[in-house]
Design a protein around this motif. Structure first.
Motif, short mmCIF file in Angstrom:
data_model
loop_
_atom_site.label_atom_id
_atom_site.label_comp_id
_atom_site.label_asym_id
_atom_site.label_seq_id
_atom_site.Cartn_x
_atom_site.Cartn_y
_atom_site.Cartn_z
N PHE A 18 0.83 -1.21 0.00
CA PHE A 18 0.00 0.00 0.00
C PHE A 18 0.87 1.27 0.00
CE2 PHE A 18 -3.94 -2.23 1.61
CZ PHE A 18 -4.73 -1.85 0.54
N ILE A 19 1.91 1.26 0.81
CA ILE A 19 2.79 2.42 0.88
C ILE A 19 3.49 2.65 -0.45
CG2 ILE A 19 4.90 3.33 1.97
CD1 ILE A 19 3.91 1.96 4.58
N ARG A 20 4.03 1.58 -1.04
CA ARG A 20 4.78 1.71 -2.30
C ARG A 20 3.85 2.12 -3.44
NH1 ARG A 20 10.10 1.98 -2.51
NH2 ARG A 20 10.38 0.44 -4.11
N VAL A 21 2.73 1.41 -3.60
CA VAL A 21 1.82 1.71 -4.71
C VAL A 21 1.17 3.08 -4.50
CG1 VAL A 21 -0.28 0.98 -5.90
CG2 VAL A 21 1.43 -0.71 -5.28
N GLY A 22 0.74 3.36 -3.28
CA GLY A 22 0.14 4.66 -2.99
C GLY A 22 1.09 5.81 -3.23
N GLY A 23 2.36 5.62 -2.92
CA GLY A 23 3.36 6.66 -3.17
C GLY A 23 3.64 6.84 -4.66
N GLY A 26 -0.62 7.39 -6.18
CA GLY A 26 -1.52 8.23 -5.40
C GLY A 26 -2.56 7.41 -4.65
N ILE A 27 -3.09 8.00 -3.59
CA ILE A 27 -4.00 7.27 -2.71
C ILE A 27 -5.33 6.93 -3.38
CG2 ILE A 27 -4.96 9.33 -1.63
CD1 ILE A 27 -5.00 7.68 1.00
N TRP A 28 -5.87 7.87 -4.17
CA TRP A 28 -7.19 7.62 -4.76
C TRP A 28 -7.14 6.53 -5.83
CZ3 TRP A 28 -10.73 8.92 -1.70
CH2 TRP A 28 -10.60 10.04 -0.89
N TRP A 29 -6.08 6.51 -6.64
CA TRP A 29 -5.95 5.44 -7.63
C TRP A 29 -5.71 4.09 -6.93
CZ3 TRP A 29 -7.79 5.88 -12.18
CH2 TRP A 29 -7.82 7.12 -12.82
N THR A 30 -4.98 4.12 -5.85
CA THR A 30 -4.74 2.89 -5.08
C THR A 30 -6.06 2.35 -4.54
OG1 THR A 30 -2.57 3.73 -4.45
CG2 THR A 30 -3.45 1.90 -3.16
N LEU A 31 -6.86 3.21 -3.94
CA LEU A 31 -8.15 2.77 -3.41
C LEU A 31 -9.09 2.31 -4.52
CD1 LEU A 31 -8.74 5.46 -0.64
CD2 LEU A 31 -8.02 3.08 -0.35
#
Length: 162
Positions: A18-23, A26-31
């Motif tokens: 989550f940290i790697r992909v979110g960084g 971005g958080i919204w695309w990750t969610l």
């Protein structure tokens, strides 16, 4: 011990991903990706689960060994649980269990490690299924109810109606 390790390792892997992909995206695309895999996974689990249920019914009606459709159904159910769990690692494992080749390999791997001592199907000798002939279960007869005119030998107990 390995189960304890899995309960520790899987959340740590998920948090790291989550940290790697979110960084990276971005958080919204990750969610959005996590939500999309849950929706698509639920659709795939439903369709493949219904297909395996049909295969299971067919194996019962053909008096064939139902272990493979049962194992496939269990793996599809497990895949659904993983896909509904938020995370990239659990989604990857869940989606892999929706691939028939992966399920087949897992079934073969498990079958090699499980030893069945005996298996009996039907009322016949072990290993020989019994086929019902149409005449075996049908008795053609006429009857007459003779209990209707019978006089009681004792008074009613209160539990019965007369």
């Amino acid at each position: 011990m390995w189960l304890f390790f899995a309960f520790i390792a899987v959340p740590m892997i998920e948090i790291a991903l989550f940290i790697r992909v979110g960084g990276f995206i971005g958080i919204w695309w990750t969610l959005l990706i996590v939500l999309a895999t849950a929706i698509v996974g639920s659709y795939l689990v439903r369709n493949q689960g219904l297909r395996e249920l049909g295969k299971l019914r067919q194996s019962f009606s053909d008096l064939k060994d139902p272990t493979e459709p049962l194992a496939n159904g269990a793996m599809i159910l497990f895949a659904g649980a993983l896909l509904l769990t938020p995370g990239f690692f659990t989604d990857a494992v869940g989606l892999s269990f929706l691939i028939p080749g992966v399920r087949r390999a897992a079934y073969v791997w498990g079958r090699e490690r499980v030893k069945v001592k005996s298996f009996q199907m039907g009322a016949g000798p072990a290993g020989q299924p019994t086929a019902n002939k149409p005449d075996d279960n049908i008795i053609d007869a006429e009857f007459e109810d003779v209990t209707r005119d019978k006089k009681p030998t004792h008074s009613p107990s209160g539990w019965t109606r007369h």
